[in-house]
Write a protein that holds these residues in place. Structure first.
Motif, PDB file in Angstrom:
ATOM      1  N   GLY A   1       5.811  -1.380   6.708  1.00 19.05           N
ATOM      2  CA  GLY A   1       6.237  -0.530   7.834  1.00 19.05           C
ATOM      3  C   GLY A   1       7.302   0.217   7.457  1.00 19.05           C
ATOM      4  N   ALA A   2       8.455  -0.456   6.971  1.00 24.17           N
ATOM      5  CA  ALA A   2       9.887   0.064   6.651  1.00 24.17           C
ATOM      6  C   ALA A   2       9.443   1.058   5.267  1.00 24.17           C
ATOM      7  N   ALA A   3       8.819   0.495   4.441  1.00 25.36           N
ATOM      8  CA  ALA A   3       8.411   1.480   3.271  1.00 25.36           C
ATOM      9  C   ALA A   3       7.743   2.852   3.811  1.00 25.36           C
ATOM     10  N   ALA A   4       6.999   2.682   4.725  1.00 28.25           N
ATOM     11  CA  ALA A   4       6.387   3.974   5.530  1.00 28.25           C
ATOM     12  C   ALA A   4       7.197   4.913   6.185  1.00 28.25           C
ATOM     13  N   ILE A   5       8.232   4.020   6.771  1.00 29.49           N
ATOM     14  CA  ILE A   5       9.432   4.929   7.462  1.00 29.49           C
ATOM     15  C   ILE A   5      10.220   5.662   6.596  1.00 29.49           C
ATOM     16  N   PHE A   6      10.719   5.092   5.581  1.00 28.93           N
ATOM     17  CA  PHE A   6      11.394   5.962   4.535  1.00 28.93           C
ATOM     18  C   PHE A   6      10.523   6.924   3.928  1.00 28.93           C
ATOM     19  N   LEU A   7       9.429   6.613   3.564  1.00 31.26           N
ATOM     20  CA  LEU A   7       8.546   7.614   3.064  1.00 31.26           C
ATOM     21  C   LEU A   7       8.465   8.707   3.705  1.00 31.26           C
ATOM     22  N   GLN A   8       8.003   8.611   5.136  1.00 31.76           N
ATOM     23  CA  GLN A   8       7.895   9.598   6.051  1.00 31.76           C
ATOM     24  C   GLN A   8       9.177  10.328   6.269  1.00 31.76           C
TER      25      GLN A   8
ATOM     26  N   ILE B   1      14.080  -9.279  -1.758  1.00 32.76           N
ATOM     27  CA  ILE B   1      14.409 -10.553  -2.528  1.00 32.76           C
ATOM     28  C   ILE B   1      13.031 -11.200  -2.696  1.00 32.76           C
ATOM     29  N   ARG B   2      12.482 -11.246  -1.378  1.00 35.54           N
ATOM     30  CA  ARG B   2      11.229 -12.306  -1.366  1.00 35.54           C
ATOM     31  C   ARG B   2      10.061 -11.278  -1.315  1.00 35.54           C
ATOM     32  N   ARG B   3      10.002 -10.132  -0.703  1.00 33.65           N
ATOM     33  CA  ARG B   3       8.684  -9.215  -0.656  1.00 33.65           C
ATOM     34  C   ARG B   3       9.233  -7.915  -0.865  1.00 33.65           C
ATOM     35  N   ILE B   4       7.813  -7.129  -1.258  1.00 30.07           N
ATOM     36  CA  ILE B   4       8.022  -5.831  -1.389  1.00 30.07           C
ATOM     37  C   ILE B   4       6.849  -4.926  -0.645  1.00 30.07           C
ATOM     38  N   GLY B   5       7.409  -4.229   0.357  1.00 31.92           N
ATOM     39  CA  GLY B   5       6.696  -3.376   1.032  1.00 31.92           C
ATOM     40  C   GLY B   5       6.104  -2.125   0.352  1.00 31.92           C
ATOM     41  N   VAL B   6       4.985  -1.936   0.584  1.00 32.10           N
ATOM     42  CA  VAL B   6       4.485  -0.598  -0.115  1.00 32.10           C
ATOM     43  C   VAL B   6       3.615   0.189   0.890  1.00 32.10           C
ATOM     44  N   ALA B   7       3.923   1.603   0.659  1.00 31.22           N
ATOM     45  CA  ALA B   7       3.343   2.320   1.763  1.00 31.22           C
ATOM     46  C   ALA B   7       2.866   3.640   0.703  1.00 31.22           C
ATOM     47  N   VAL B   8       1.973   4.702   1.029  1.00 31.22           N
ATOM     48  CA  VAL B   8       1.604   5.694   0.226  1.00 31.22           C
ATOM     49  C   VAL B   8       1.489   6.976   1.330  1.00 31.22           C
ATOM     50  N   SER B   9       1.782   8.047   0.786  1.00 34.59           N
ATOM     51  CA  SER B   9       1.289   9.436   1.306  1.00 34.59           C
ATOM     52  C   SER B   9       0.056   9.975   1.274  1.00 34.59           C
ATOM     53  N   ASP B  10      -0.495  10.436   2.304  1.00 36.66           N
ATOM     54  CA  ASP B  10      -1.951  10.998   2.331  1.00 36.66           C
ATOM     55  C   ASP B  10      -1.646  12.277   1.134  1.00 36.66           C
ATOM     56  N   PRO B  11      -2.712  12.586   0.676  1.00 35.94           N
ATOM     57  CA  PRO B  11      -2.984  13.652  -0.522  1.00 35.94           C
ATOM     58  C   PRO B  11      -2.150  15.053  -0.311  1.00 35.94           C
TER      59      PRO B  11
ATOM     60  N   VAL C   1       0.638   0.155   3.354  1.00 37.24           N
ATOM     61  CA  VAL C   1      -0.403  -0.397   2.678  1.00 37.24           C
ATOM     62  C   VAL C   1      -0.584  -1.817   2.404  1.00 37.24           C
ATOM     63  N   THR C   2       0.567  -2.531   1.992  1.00 36.95           N
ATOM     64  CA  THR C   2       0.440  -3.939   1.593  1.00 36.95           C
ATOM     65  C   THR C   2       2.037  -4.328   1.464  1.00 36.95           C
ATOM     66  N   THR C   3       2.027  -5.583   1.505  1.00 40.60           N
ATOM     67  CA  THR C   3       2.938  -6.468   1.130  1.00 40.60           C
ATOM     68  C   THR C   3       3.034  -7.259  -0.136  1.00 40.60           C
ATOM     69  N   LEU C   4       3.594  -7.180  -1.098  1.00 41.41           N
ATOM     70  CA  LEU C   4       3.569  -7.948  -2.337  1.00 41.41           C
ATOM     71  C   LEU C   4       4.736  -9.136  -2.193  1.00 41.41           C
ATOM     72  N   LYS C   5       4.241 -10.109  -2.834  1.00 43.86           N
ATOM     73  CA  LYS C   5       5.318 -11.402  -2.660  1.00 43.86           C
ATOM     74  C   LYS C   5       5.878 -11.227  -3.985  1.00 43.86           C
ATOM     75  N   ARG C   6       7.303 -11.700  -3.865  1.00 42.36           N
ATOM     76  CA  ARG C   6       8.180 -11.866  -5.145  1.00 42.36           C
ATOM     77  C   ARG C   6       8.070 -13.446  -5.100  1.00 42.36           C
ATOM     78  N   ARG C   7       8.439 -14.148  -6.358  1.00 40.56           N
ATOM     79  CA  ARG C   7       8.345 -15.621  -6.773  1.00 40.56           C
ATOM     80  C   ARG C   7       9.897 -15.587  -7.394  1.00 40.56           C
ATOM     81  N   ALA C   8      10.464 -16.476  -6.771  1.00 42.51           N
ATOM     82  CA  ALA C   8      11.558 -16.624  -7.215  1.00 42.51           C
ATOM     83  C   ALA C   8      12.013 -16.771  -8.805  1.00 42.51           C
ATOM     84  N   GLY C   9      12.797 -16.357  -9.225  1.00 46.64           N
ATOM     85  CA  GLY C   9      13.052 -16.471 -10.833  1.00 46.64           C
ATOM     86  C   GLY C   9      12.075 -15.591 -11.597  1.00 46.64           C
ATOM     87  N   LYS C  10      10.870 -15.214 -10.956  1.00 43.74           N
ATOM     88  CA  LYS C  10      10.050 -14.285 -11.707  1.00 43.74           C
ATOM     89  C   LYS C  10      10.408 -12.950 -11.951  1.00 43.74           C
ATOM     90  N   ARG C  11       9.819 -12.313 -12.840  1.00 46.73           N
ATOM     91  CA  ARG C  11      10.043 -10.674 -12.836  1.00 46.73           C
ATOM     92  C   ARG C  11       9.198 -10.022 -11.502  1.00 46.73           C
TER      93      ARG C  11
END
Length: 160
Positions: A130-137, A15-25, A33-43
């Motif tokens: 970290g959560a994104a990395a866990i379910f990606l792993q 709702i407020r943040r989007i966690g991002v992770a990536v696999s190796d090649p 990788v990072t966490t993006l912020k979500r703004r209330a009421g925005k796409r």
């Protein structure tokens, strides 16, 4: 010769943040990788996610599906699925949904176990990525791959 696998970007859509992770090649190891912020009421920041996907050269996405404890779905699950479908349409890349239950709790426990102290905003961002990395792993360990043709190599596209 083993088939080549391509990088995948994982998204812990909140709702407020989007966690991002990536696999190796090689599709062996997931890293936050990072966490993006979500703004209330925005796409949701799909353009920023697509930029990250391009930056890392990914060929698919894994989106954490917030299932209820019983495994059932709810309104939030439906919203996350709708986000995943928009991401798939805009990117032209496959999107896999995986069960994300308990990934945030596991990420928080791991962060605490290495001695990081609680700093609300920084901690929450680390936990989401970290959560994104866990379910990606977990997805990678279960054989989830994007093959060189860009199609799922193992399992159903809706892995959750």
């Amino acid at each position: 010769m083993l088939p080549l696998h391509r990088r995948v970007l994982a998204i812990d859509y909140g709702i407020r943040r989007i966690g991002v992770a990536v696999s190796d090649p090689t599709g062996t190891l997931a890293s936050p990788v990072t966490t993006l912020k979500r703004r209330a009421g925005k796409r949701p920041p799909i353009s920023r996610i697509l930029d990250l996907g391009s930056e890392f050269g990914v060929h698919g996405f894994v989106v954490g599906l917030p299932l209820e404890e019983t495994g059932g779905e709810n309104e939030w699950t439906a919203e996350v699925r709708a986000f995943g479908r928009r991401l798939e349409r805009r990117s032209g890349l496959p999107v896999h949904f995986v069960d994300e239950r308990y990934s945030s709790l596991e990420a928080e426990a791991r962060i605490r176990s290495i001695g990081l102290r609680r700093k609300a905003k920084e901690d929450k961002a680390r936990i989401d990525a970290g959560a994104a990395a866990i379910f990606l792993q977990d997805w990678l360990d279960a054989g989830g791959r994007i093959d060189i043709g860009g199609q799922p190599d193992a399992g159903d596209r809706e892995d959750g």
